[in-house]
Design a protein around this motif. Sequence first.
Motif, short mmCIF file in Angstrom:
data_model
loop_
_atom_site.label_atom_id
_atom_site.label_comp_id
_atom_site.label_asym_id
_atom_site.label_seq_id
_atom_site.Cartn_x
_atom_site.Cartn_y
_atom_site.Cartn_z
N ILE A 17 29.90 24.35 63.85
CA ILE A 17 31.27 24.76 63.99
C ILE A 17 31.33 26.09 63.34
O ILE A 17 32.17 26.85 63.86
N THR A 18 30.68 26.46 62.22
CA THR A 18 30.58 27.84 61.85
C THR A 18 30.14 28.77 62.90
O THR A 18 30.94 29.86 63.14
N GLY A 19 29.15 28.42 63.53
CA GLY A 19 28.31 29.43 64.70
C GLY A 19 29.46 29.47 65.86
O GLY A 19 29.77 30.61 66.50
N ALA A 20 30.13 28.33 66.05
CA ALA A 20 31.03 28.57 67.29
C ALA A 20 32.19 29.36 66.73
O ALA A 20 32.66 30.07 67.61
N TYR A 21 32.76 29.11 65.48
CA TYR A 21 33.79 30.07 65.29
C TYR A 21 33.44 31.47 65.21
O TYR A 21 34.24 32.46 65.48
N ARG A 22 32.48 31.92 64.76
CA ARG A 22 32.00 33.33 64.70
C ARG A 22 31.88 33.74 66.12
O ARG A 22 31.92 35.08 66.34
N ILE A 23 31.41 32.96 67.12
CA ILE A 23 31.30 33.54 68.19
C ILE A 23 32.75 33.92 68.85
O ILE A 23 32.89 34.70 69.67
N GLN A 24 33.49 32.60 68.56
CA GLN A 24 34.81 32.80 69.25
C GLN A 24 35.53 34.30 68.63
O GLN A 24 36.43 34.84 69.38
N THR A 25 35.26 34.36 67.33
CA THR A 25 36.00 35.81 67.08
C THR A 25 35.09 37.09 66.93
O THR A 25 35.84 37.95 67.11
N MET A 26 33.96 36.93 67.08
CA MET A 26 32.97 38.22 67.12
C MET A 26 32.65 38.67 68.55
O MET A 26 32.15 39.78 68.83
N LEU A 27 32.66 37.61 69.53
CA LEU A 27 32.25 37.71 70.80
C LEU A 27 33.26 37.21 71.80
O LEU A 27 32.81 36.32 72.71
N SER A 28 34.42 37.77 71.53
CA SER A 28 35.48 36.95 72.43
C SER A 28 35.19 37.27 73.71
O SER A 28 34.61 38.26 74.17
N GLY A 29 35.38 36.53 74.62
CA GLY A 29 35.31 36.60 76.05
C GLY A 29 34.04 35.90 76.60
O GLY A 29 33.82 35.70 77.79
N LYS A 30 33.18 35.63 75.66
CA LYS A 30 31.96 34.68 76.05
C LYS A 30 32.19 33.47 76.19
O LYS A 30 33.04 32.65 75.83
#
Length: 480
Positions: A17-30
């Motif tokens: 969940i931590t990794g997914a949140y960081r993807i969502q906020t730091m790599l938006s659009g992926k």
Amino acid sequence: MEEFFDIVVVGAGLAGITGAYRIQTMLSGKRFIILEARERIGGTWDLFKYPGIRSDSDLTTYGFPFAPWTHERQIASGDEIALYIRDTAKTCGLEDKIRLNHRVLAADWSSEGKRWKLTVSINGIETIVYTNFVLWGSGYYDQRQALNPTIPGIEHFEGVIAHPQFWPDSLDYSNKRVVVIGSGATAITLLPAMSKTASHVTMLQRSPSYVLAIPTIAPEDRIFRSYLPGWVSSRLIRWKYLLLPRLTMELCKYFPKVVRSGMRRITTSLLPLHIPHDPHFEPRYNMGEQRICLAPDGDFFKCLHSERASIVTDTIKTVTESGIELNSGQRLPADVIVPATGLRIQLFGGAEIKLDGQAIKINEKYAWNGTMLQDIPNASLLIGYTSTAWTLGADIMAQLVIKVMIEMEERGAKTITPRLDPKMGVKPSRLLDIDATYVKVAVGSTPMAGDRGPWRRRAGYYEDCLKVRFGNLTQGLVFE
């Protein structure tokens, strides 16, 4: 049916969940998904159901930094933590990204296609998922097989053997004689919990651990919350729990004899007169060399004052039909035996990792900054800290890897691969920073840490934060 994603996160526990949140906020659009092998999210806290299961870290640092723990009690039950993880996934909009009952069986990197081919079992039916990058947030232990040390004669026991990792729902241990084998956090939790209803519970340990009594609700936390605005108190409390463990570890490192003497005085003051400090609370190692066991509100010591709980330091000669015979000649009668002897370490959720169809030997690879493995492209292990709060380590590693992924895109590259320069003369050491038996057992199946450069074993949260914010994150990496 085959699918393609930019990123796949494996595991829907704290790390996933931590990794997914960081993807969502730091790599938006992926385009990304989270594959969870079990039927519910929560990882450890959904799997373990033994009596009294709780955190062995404060929830201020063990919880998500982007979804702060707001309850007063810093030591939480397993059910509370599982609910917290589910609520966080929902609040952060990650629920729709999670696919339950999706177990990754194998991951095969294609050098030609520059992508991963994941073989995924969905309730026994295999399907294929392709992705550019994999974040493994599946933890570091085997969820389907426990660590089963050799216990002589255990096959002769006619009572119940209840392993903490697979606790039987139907087990009624009320008015039963229980022997818990072990001296780690699980055993320290089980003794007070089971002694409430069992006729007697004995904790049988080969060697002792340090046990520290802490308040469930710290008085200073309550004062902060009562007199300061929420945004101020929450930050003060978080910094307190970030600094105190580090200060404790530094004191243990530089003043081991002083700390050991202090712990002896504190522990002796909490013990009943009939239980001596030696040998039951005199570890063979200095404090800080292994994880410190916590006793919320001193529950472990309190139960030893009753007639329902006891502690024995000895080694097992053999298990009989009705109990355990020790090498000292003492006999422990038992109706239930609980082997709380640690976890079986397993990375990548048990999936087979291949490069162009060839299986790789994980134990022959060095870990780059504790998160990517030598010669393995576009993949990261989100491993937390083992001596302090797990989530702190998983979160800072997720940020590190995503920063490297951003650098990869800026360079127009498609792959990131850690490469070890033989000229560096790196010498191997253990990846995990504790000297526990289950870690030693797993040396042959885990990656190595080095003694220099980006291959060095992680030193701690503050060092990792400095590295992620100001360090050279491309050293040892090849962008192609």
